[in-house]
Design a protein around this motif. Structure first.
Motif, PDB file in Angstrom:
ATOM      1  N   LEU A  68      -8.713  -2.800  14.669  1.00  0.00           N
ATOM      2  CA  LEU A  68      -9.571  -1.756  14.107  1.00  0.00           C
ATOM      3  C   LEU A  68      -8.814  -0.907  13.100  1.00  0.00           C
ATOM      4  O   LEU A  68      -9.388  -0.438  12.113  1.00  0.00           O
ATOM      5  CB  LEU A  68     -10.131  -0.879  15.228  1.00  0.00           C
ATOM      6  N   HIS A  69      -7.514  -0.710  13.333  1.00  0.00           N
ATOM      7  CA  HIS A  69      -6.718   0.063  12.380  1.00  0.00           C
ATOM      8  C   HIS A  69      -6.643  -0.657  11.030  1.00  0.00           C
ATOM      9  O   HIS A  69      -6.768  -0.021   9.970  1.00  0.00           O
ATOM     10  CB  HIS A  69      -5.312   0.297  12.947  1.00  0.00           C
ATOM     11  N   LEU A  70      -6.461  -1.965  11.053  1.00  0.00           N
ATOM     12  CA  LEU A  70      -6.494  -2.718   9.795  1.00  0.00           C
ATOM     13  C   LEU A  70      -7.824  -2.510   9.082  1.00  0.00           C
ATOM     14  O   LEU A  70      -7.864  -2.277   7.861  1.00  0.00           O
ATOM     15  CB  LEU A  70      -6.266  -4.206  10.077  1.00  0.00           C
ATOM     16  N   LEU A  71      -8.918  -2.595   9.817  1.00  0.00           N
ATOM     17  CA  LEU A  71     -10.234  -2.407   9.209  1.00  0.00           C
ATOM     18  C   LEU A  71     -10.403  -0.983   8.686  1.00  0.00           C
ATOM     19  O   LEU A  71     -11.045  -0.767   7.643  1.00  0.00           O
ATOM     20  CB  LEU A  71     -11.334  -2.737  10.217  1.00  0.00           C
ATOM     21  N   ALA A  72      -9.813   0.002   9.387  1.00  0.00           N
ATOM     22  CA  ALA A  72      -9.905   1.385   8.936  1.00  0.00           C
ATOM     23  C   ALA A  72      -9.147   1.597   7.626  1.00  0.00           C
ATOM     24  O   ALA A  72      -9.555   2.399   6.780  1.00  0.00           O
ATOM     25  CB  ALA A  72      -9.365   2.326  10.013  1.00  0.00           C
ATOM     26  N   VAL A  73      -8.046   0.872   7.446  1.00  0.00           N
ATOM     27  CA  VAL A  73      -7.311   0.932   6.181  1.00  0.00           C
ATOM     28  C   VAL A  73      -8.094   0.217   5.092  1.00  0.00           C
ATOM     29  O   VAL A  73      -8.237   0.715   3.964  1.00  0.00           O
ATOM     30  CB  VAL A  73      -5.902   0.312   6.348  1.00  0.00           C
ATOM     31  N   ALA A  74      -8.624  -0.955   5.413  1.00  0.00           N
ATOM     32  CA  ALA A  74      -9.318  -1.761   4.416  1.00  0.00           C
ATOM     33  C   ALA A  74     -10.659  -1.171   3.998  1.00  0.00           C
ATOM     34  O   ALA A  74     -11.063  -1.295   2.834  1.00  0.00           O
ATOM     35  CB  ALA A  74      -9.532  -3.178   4.960  1.00  0.00           C
ATOM     36  N   GLY A  76     -12.040   2.134   5.474  1.00  0.00           N
ATOM     37  CA  GLY A  76     -12.292   3.542   5.735  1.00  0.00           C
ATOM     38  C   GLY A  76     -11.422   4.519   4.986  1.00  0.00           C
ATOM     39  O   GLY A  76     -11.477   5.731   5.239  1.00  0.00           O
ATOM     40  N   GLY A  77     -10.587   4.020   4.076  1.00  0.00           N
ATOM     41  CA  GLY A  77      -9.780   4.926   3.267  1.00  0.00           C
ATOM     42  C   GLY A  77      -8.516   5.428   3.926  1.00  0.00           C
ATOM     43  O   GLY A  77      -7.846   6.313   3.379  1.00  0.00           O
ATOM     44  N   HIS A  78      -8.146   4.908   5.081  1.00  0.00           N
ATOM     45  CA  HIS A  78      -6.917   5.352   5.742  1.00  0.00           C
ATOM     46  C   HIS A  78      -5.704   4.665   5.136  1.00  0.00           C
ATOM     47  O   HIS A  78      -5.804   3.596   4.520  1.00  0.00           O
ATOM     48  CB  HIS A  78      -7.006   5.073   7.242  1.00  0.00           C
ATOM     49  N   GLN A  79      -4.540   5.267   5.337  1.00  0.00           N
ATOM     50  CA  GLN A  79      -3.311   4.769   4.751  1.00  0.00           C
ATOM     51  C   GLN A  79      -2.554   3.867   5.721  1.00  0.00           C
ATOM     52  O   GLN A  79      -2.641   4.038   6.942  1.00  0.00           O
ATOM     53  CB  GLN A  79      -2.407   5.941   4.345  1.00  0.00           C
ATOM     54  N   VAL A  80      -1.814   2.910   5.168  1.00  0.00           N
ATOM     55  CA  VAL A  80      -0.913   2.103   5.975  1.00  0.00           C
ATOM     56  C   VAL A  80       0.175   3.006   6.539  1.00  0.00           C
ATOM     57  O   VAL A  80       0.740   3.839   5.833  1.00  0.00           O
ATOM     58  CB  VAL A  80      -0.288   0.977   5.134  1.00  0.00           C
ATOM     59  N   ARG A  81       0.455   2.861   7.840  1.00  0.00           N
ATOM     60  CA  ARG A  81       1.472   3.678   8.489  1.00  0.00           C
ATOM     61  C   ARG A  81       2.838   3.012   8.396  1.00  0.00           C
ATOM     62  O   ARG A  81       2.944   1.802   8.143  1.00  0.00           O
ATOM     63  CB  ARG A  81       1.090   3.915   9.953  1.00  0.00           C
ATOM     64  N   LYS A  82       3.880   3.799   8.637  1.00  0.00           N
ATOM     65  CA  LYS A  82       5.252   3.321   8.465  1.00  0.00           C
ATOM     66  C   LYS A  82       5.545   2.074   9.290  1.00  0.00           C
ATOM     67  O   LYS A  82       6.246   1.166   8.841  1.00  0.00           O
ATOM     68  CB  LYS A  82       6.230   4.439   8.828  1.00  0.00           C
ATOM     69  N   LYS A  83       5.016   1.994  10.520  1.00  0.00           N
ATOM     70  CA  LYS A  83       5.323   0.882  11.415  1.00  0.00           C
ATOM     71  C   LYS A  83       4.352  -0.289  11.283  1.00  0.00           C
ATOM     72  O   LYS A  83       4.524  -1.302  11.957  1.00  0.00           O
ATOM     73  CB  LYS A  83       5.350   1.370  12.866  1.00  0.00           C
ATOM     74  N   ASP A  84       3.342  -0.166  10.433  1.00  0.00           N
ATOM     75  CA  ASP A  84       2.374  -1.240  10.269  1.00  0.00           C
ATOM     76  C   ASP A  84       3.009  -2.447   9.580  1.00  0.00           C
ATOM     77  O   ASP A  84       3.847  -2.286   8.677  1.00  0.00           O
ATOM     78  CB  ASP A  84       1.171  -0.773   9.448  1.00  0.00           C
ATOM     79  N   THR A  85       2.588  -3.635   9.996  1.00  0.00           N
ATOM     80  CA  THR A  85       3.129  -4.870   9.400  1.00  0.00           C
ATOM     81  C   THR A  85       2.006  -5.799   8.957  1.00  0.00           C
ATOM     82  O   THR A  85       2.114  -7.013   9.112  1.00  0.00           O
ATOM     83  CB  THR A  85       4.049  -5.601  10.403  1.00  0.00           C
ATOM     84  N   PHE A  86       0.949  -5.214   8.408  1.00  0.00           N
ATOM     85  CA  PHE A  86      -0.159  -6.069   7.955  1.00  0.00           C
ATOM     86  C   PHE A  86      -0.424  -5.959   6.456  1.00  0.00           C
ATOM     87  O   PHE A  86      -1.497  -6.340   5.970  1.00  0.00           O
ATOM     88  CB  PHE A  86      -1.444  -5.801   8.743  1.00  0.00           C
ATOM     89  N   SER A  87       0.548  -5.465   5.700  1.00  0.00           N
ATOM     90  CA  SER A  87       0.371  -5.408   4.248  1.00  0.00           C
ATOM     91  C   SER A  87       0.152  -6.787   3.661  1.00  0.00           C
ATOM     92  O   SER A  87      -0.514  -6.942   2.624  1.00  0.00           O
ATOM     93  CB  SER A  87       1.576  -4.737   3.590  1.00  0.00           C
ATOM     94  N   PHE A 152     -15.430   3.857  10.020  1.00  0.00           N
ATOM     95  CA  PHE A 152     -13.982   3.733   9.933  1.00  0.00           C
ATOM     96  C   PHE A 152     -13.332   4.980   9.335  1.00  0.00           C
ATOM     97  O   PHE A 152     -12.171   5.277   9.631  1.00  0.00           O
ATOM     98  CB  PHE A 152     -13.604   2.484   9.143  1.00  0.00           C
ATOM     99  N   SER A 153     -14.051   5.716   8.518  1.00  0.00           N
ATOM    100  CA  SER A 153     -13.509   6.966   7.980  1.00  0.00           C
ATOM    101  C   SER A 153     -13.290   8.008   9.070  1.00  0.00           C
ATOM    102  O   SER A 153     -12.365   8.813   8.997  1.00  0.00           O
ATOM    103  CB  SER A 153     -14.456   7.540   6.919  1.00  0.00           C
TER     104      SER A 153
END
Length: 266
Positions: A68-74, A76-87, A152-153
């Protein structure tokens, strides 16, 4: 045909292939039930998502909080976090197709013939299976529909902390999402405590692990999400499959009919 359920993969693609090889998994005859958190934190989120989406009807998937976090970035306008590895997913040429596939997955899956339900974090004792499935379908329709951007926003948050049948809109969607994808400790009245992530014996005052409350049914609940449990719930009705692969533990796969578990050290 054999149905296998697997715990949180979190982008550990090579370990996924290894454990599937150990059970001689074949998409032409078997099905893989994935208990959420397909991606993120591990090294190969894109390869993992491509493989699972490529299984077609041989994959039965529920969404986890990382998905869901990936979908929220894709969306909902949320930013990739430092520990995320789905760029790698966000930058992939097939990004749109992968996101579209992920949006079609469920929050909860009920198999009446097996008397089994699978959800990433579990299902709270305050809901019957039918009520839980109905709540999941509400949010799934939002994720797949025109209200996805709004959802997602505003998805993130710990309030409301307790279910009320009269909840509506984003408050209703958020508490349903939190039960299915973030729940660990809960109070008898259904109030969630979302800050504590330690093992089951570290419950805050007034709370207990969700699976320690008696259910009104006998359905077996298969879930992931809680690596600190190391798969141990103390009750055969509740089957924890997150054994912390991405944290150096193991990736666990289970035959849904025999209960046999196979582990791949990570």
């Amino acid at each position: 045909m054999t149905d296998y359920a697997i715990g949180d993969i979190q982008g550990c693609y090579l370990r996924l292939l290894e454990v599937l090889e150990r059970v001689d998994f074949s998409p032409s005859r078997d099905r893989l039930w994935v208990a959420g958190d397909l991606i993120n934190r591990g090294p190969s989120s894109l390869d993992t998502l491509r493989y699972l989406s490529g299984l077609g009807d041989s994959a039965v998937v529920v969404l986890g909080n990382h998905d869901l976090h990936l979908l929220a970035v894709a969306l909902g306008g949320h930013q990739v976090r430092k520990k995320d590895t789905f760029s790698d997913i966000l930058e992939a040429p097939d990004h749109d197709e992968l996101i579209a596939w992920l949006r079609q997955q469920n929050l909860c899956i009920h198999d009446p013939e097996r008397n089994l339900v699978m959800a990433h974090a579990g299902i709270p004792h305050i809901w019957s299976i039918d009520q839980g499935v109905a709540c999941a379908r509400e949010v799934e329709a939002v994720i797949r529909g025109p209200e996805a951007t709004e959802y997602f926003s505003h998805m993130y948050g710990n309030e409301p902390a307790r279910w009320d049948d009269n909840l509506a809109g984003m408050d209703r969607w958020r508490i349903i999402t939190n039960y299915f994808t973030r729940m660990r400790f809960i109070a008898e009245d259904g109030t969630l405590e979302l800050a504590t992530k330690e093992s089951a014996d570290h419950a805050p005052g007034g709370f207990a692990p969700w699976f320690q409350f008696a259910r009104r049914d006998t359905a077996r609940v298969v879930f992931g999400h809680w690596a600190a449990l190391e798969g141990q719930t103390g009750n055969d009705q509740f089957v924890g499959l997150d054994t912390g692969c991405v944290w150096g533990g193991a990736l666990t796969i289970m035959n849904l009919d025999t209960g046999e578990k196979i582990h791949c050290d990570c």
